[in-house]
Design a protein around this motif. Structure first.
Motif, mmCIF file in Angstrom:
data_model
loop_
_atom_site.group_PDB
_atom_site.id
_atom_site.type_symbol
_atom_site.label_atom_id
_atom_site.label_comp_id
_atom_site.label_asym_id
_atom_site.label_seq_id
_atom_site.Cartn_x
_atom_site.Cartn_y
_atom_site.Cartn_z
ATOM 1 N N ARG A 111 0.848 -1.192 0.000
ATOM 2 C CA ARG A 111 0.000 0.000 0.000
ATOM 3 C C ARG A 111 0.882 1.240 0.000
ATOM 4 N N THR A 112 0.465 2.179 -0.780
ATOM 5 C CA THR A 112 1.203 3.443 -0.813
ATOM 6 C C THR A 112 0.276 4.572 -0.423
ATOM 7 N N ASP A 113 0.815 5.610 0.169
ATOM 8 C CA ASP A 113 0.080 6.826 0.563
ATOM 9 C C ASP A 113 -1.069 6.537 1.509
ATOM 10 N N GLY A 114 -0.952 5.582 2.334
ATOM 11 C CA GLY A 114 -1.945 5.327 3.373
ATOM 12 C C GLY A 114 -3.323 4.966 2.850
ATOM 13 N N GLU A 115 -3.400 4.221 1.795
ATOM 14 C CA GLU A 115 -4.699 3.821 1.260
ATOM 15 C C GLU A 115 -5.408 2.905 2.244
ATOM 16 N N PRO A 121 -6.451 3.112 -5.996
ATOM 17 C CA PRO A 121 -5.884 4.455 -6.030
ATOM 18 C C PRO A 121 -6.818 5.414 -6.764
#
Length: 136
Positions: A111-115, A121
């Motif tokens: 997971r990126t950017d706190g999804e 996305p």
């Protein structure tokens, strides 16, 4: 006169020509050599038609035998793969030699950017639903 194309129609036509030639004794000396040739061709065609029917039956029989042999081969290949899997283990990468997928660890997507879990996305999260209240 319609065109004759099927083998039975052609051979029946030839038999008719031969019968007609026997009923015309005045024309027999004129057509005798061709009549004999037509008799030979008629016998040859009838023999080849019989051979063709025989070969068709053999082809069908061979096709059935081939299907049975292919099924036996498939079952034996499955048995061999199963024995190999049991011998070297279900996680061994050597199973790929026998075209068997080994059991591998599952990987999770990072997971990126706190999804939040379950969102793609750029997706908009729906607001939480209010519990339904019944009037007394």
């Amino acid at each position: 006169m319609p065109k004759i194309n099927s083998y039975p129609d052609v051979t029946d036509d030839w038999v008719g020509v031969l019968d007609a030639s026997e009923k015309s004794p005045d024309l027999q000396p004129l057509i005798e050599t061709d009549r004999q040739s037509l008799r030979q061709v008629l016998a040859e065609v009838q023999g080849l038609r019989g051979r063709q029917a025989e070969l068709n039956a053999l082809r069908k029989d061979t096709t059935q035998q081939l299907r049975v042999a292919v099924e036996r081969g498939k079952e034996l290949a499955i048995r061999i793969r199963s024995m190999v899997r049991g011998r070297i283990g279900p996680k061994s990468e050597l199973l790929t030699l026998w075209k068997v997928a080994p059991l591998r660890k599952r990987t999770r997507k990072v997971r990126t950017d706190g999804e939040a879990p379950g969102t793609a996305p750029g997706a908009v999260a729906s607001p939480p639903t209010q519990p339904c209240r019944l009037s007394p």
